[in-house]
Every structure is written in C-alpha cells, then in structure tokens.
Design an enzyme around this catalytic site. Structure first.
Site, PDB file in Angstrom:
ATOM      1  CE  LYS A  13     -15.195  -8.761   4.384  1.00  0.00           C
ATOM      2  NZ  LYS A  13     -14.889  -7.369   4.064  1.00  0.00           N
ATOM      3  CG  ASP A  17      -9.073  -5.439   4.960  1.00  0.00           C
ATOM      4  OD1 ASP A  17      -9.302  -6.571   4.496  1.00  0.00           O
ATOM      5  OD2 ASP A  17      -9.961  -4.643   5.299  1.00  0.00           O
ATOM      6  CD  GLN A  28     -16.881  -4.178   3.888  1.00  0.00           C
ATOM      7  OE1 GLN A  28     -16.477  -5.102   4.594  1.00  0.00           O
ATOM      8  NE2 GLN A  28     -16.765  -4.207   2.564  1.00  0.00           N
TER       9      GLN A  28
END
Ligand code: NAD
Length: 302
Positions: free
Chosen positions: A60, A127, A104
């Site tokens: 990422k 997200d 994460q």
C-alpha cells in the site's frame, strides 16, 4: 452430419492492468491538487509483525508513493495497549496533513477492533469500515453518490467491493438487472458488496457457510463473486455457462503459490469472463484505497 463447434473465448479481467490505468488518472489528479498546495496524506497503522500484514502494508505504501500520496507509517509493538492505540488514532484525527487513516487488520486479540474502527474520524475512514460510513453505504442510492460526495450517499466505497464494481464497469460488464450471487458474508467484502450491487440495480443473493445446496445458487449467477478464503471451492460444474466470475479469495498453498477460491483452469472454459488470482481484485482494492484518500483530502479541504 456437420456439427458446429463454437468455443467461447474467455475474457480475463486484468485487474492489474486496470489498476495501473486508474493510478495514472489519480497521479494526474494529485498533480493538479499539488498546484493548489494540497498533497493527500495517508497514515498506515500496523500492529505486530504478522508477515502477510507486513506485505500488504508495504504494498500500500509503495502504491501511495507511485501516485504521489504522502504516506506515514506507524509500526507498533504487538503488545501495545488499547489506550495507546486510541491515543495515536486521536492524534491522527487531529493531524491536518493526514486525510486517510488505515489500521491494518487483523489486530491482536487483546485489542477491541470495533472500538478502534469507531475511533477513526469517519471523514478519514478510507477503508469505509466505520459504522457511519457502512450505514451511509447501505442507504446511498447509487455508487455515483460517492464520487459526487453527496451528503446522503457514502463518502467512500469500501476498497474491495468498490474495486470489484470498478473492475466490472471498466470491463463493460453491466450490473443493473443482473442476477448476482456473492459467496461470503463478511463485513469487509460480502455484506458491503451486496449493498453496492443492490444500489447498482442488481438482484443479489448472498451465500455463506450455512447455505444449503450452494451449487444450486451459484448456477443461477450471471455474475458470481466469491470471497471465502477456501481454495478451489467453486468448480466448473457450479458455474453458469457464459457468466462472469470474480474471485476475491487469496490462499497461499503449501508450495507458496497464491490461488483464489475458484478453480481457475477449469472455470475459464465455462465462464465468459473471469478474474485471476493474483492480478485481479487485489490491485483494484489498492487503487480504490488511493482514490478514497484523494476523495478524503478533497472533502476535508472544502
Ligand atoms: P472471512 O473469513 O471474514 O469470511 C469468509 C466468508 O466465507 C464467511 O462469510 C463464510 O460464511 C464464507 N464461507 C466459508 N466457507 C464457506 C463455504 N464452504 N461455503 C460457502 N461460504 C463459505 O473472509 P473475508 O475477509 O471476507 O475474506 C475472504 C477471502 O477474500 C480471503 O481469502 C481473503 O484473503 C480475501 N480477500 C481479498 C481481498 C483482496 O483485495 N483481493 C480483500 C479482502 C479479502
């Protein structure tokens, strides 16, 4: 008697190539934003040393750099306390150079994941896991709302479901009116994807581990999307001839090879379109994360 034999040519849905195209578009957008003195910033928070998470996070960050998003990474010890992690989130919420916050998952067992997700400023929740954003997604009339930033629609599309929709769109596969079957009902993939597809006009069936006679359902799919983490779950006899098959699963085999949930080699002889693993949904997910960070930066500065 002369027999006519027609072989279907399967279309491989090349997520890697499409994601590269999207990244070029985003790079141009960021250059424009730079002229107004704005650089989108993404904070990436990694707790512990799970090898798969480390690879995802590195990937990422590399992608952020490629398009010109500034990424700040926070690598924290496995035994960090809930309150210390909350403190960091609060600081990132207040940091005006940070427009997106990505924690994460999975987090270590002693951390209450939902509390962490809910601590993130929804405007920075790239997200799209925060209940406010998940709720907006459910209510939003169409995916178009997101790009327009309408108040009643979602701010962002969650990265994997949004990536799947974009993969279909850019491959000219119409969703409206189609019978779509999703296998998997997670909060990250299956459930938000069902909402997105309904909003886009599809008729949606969601299957899961308690579903009886899975094959009967998957055979009805004009678009079949599989997100279970079970290698080879979908065999060719479970797929409607001519359908489009999207494989979300990522499974590492004993020999180190990555495979999806779909028996690619055999299903590609039945489907009209299929996404490979790797190189299908994975790169699209990352492209959507980058897009969401830009959207967040624009929304926060307007
Ligand atoms: P999860 O474990 O949270 O959910 C799995 C789902 O599959 C559950 O809803 C379960 O009911 C269903 N399931 C399990 N076995 C089944 C069976 N035999 N029949 C029918 N349904 C069954 O997983 P998740 O987070 O949604 O991820 C699913 C897979 O997708 C994993 O392999 C994950 O690595 C992958 N994934 C990939 C991306 C990407 O960007 N490519 C993103 C997220 C997840």
């Amino acid at each position: 008697m002369l027999s006519v034999y027609t072989k279907t040519i399967v279309k491989i849905l090349d997520g890697k190539k499409i994601a590269e195209e999207i990244k070029l578009e985003l790079k141009a957008e960021i250059l424009e934003m730079g002229k107004n003195g704005m650089t989108p910033g993404l904070a990436v928070v990694l707790v512990g040393s799970d090898p798969a998470s480390r690879i995802y996070v590195a990937n990422k960050k590399r992608n952020c750099e490629e398009v010109g998003i500034k990424s700040a990474s926070y690598e924290l010890a496995e035994n960090i306390s809930q309150s210390k992690l909350m403190e960091l989130i609060s600081r990132l919420n207040d940091d005006e150079n940070i427009h997106g916050i990505l924690v994460q998952l999975p987090l270590p067992k002693h951390i209450e994941t939902q509390k962490i997700i809910e601590a993130i400023d929804p405007r920075k929740d790239v997200d799209c896991f925060h209940p406010e954003n998940a709720g907006r997604l459910l209510i939003g009339q169409s995916a178009r709302n997101a790009s327009r930033g309408d108040a009643d629609g979602p701010r962002f599309l969650p990265c994997t479901p949004g990536g799947i929709l974009e993969l279909l769109k850019r491959s000219n596969i119409e969703v409206a009116g189609k019978d779509c079957v999703i296998v998997g009902r997670s909060n990250i993939v299956g459930k938000p994807l069902a909402a997105l597809l309904i909003n886009a006009g599809a008729t949606v069936t969601v299957c899961h581990s308690r579903t009886r006679n899975l094959k009967e359902k998957t055979l009805r799919a004009e678009i079949l999307i599989v997100a279970t983490g079970k290698a080879g779950l979908i065999s060719a006899d479970m797929v409607q001839p001519g359908s489009a098959v999207i494989d979300v699963g990522i499974n590492r085999m004993a020999d180190g090879k990555l495979v999806g949930d779909v028996d690619f080699e055999n299903v590609k002889n039945v489907a009209s379109a299929i996404s490979p693993v790797p190189g299908g949904v994975g790169p699209m997910t990352i492209a959507m994360l980058l897009k969401n960070t830009i959207t967040a930066a624009r929304n926060l500065s307007s």
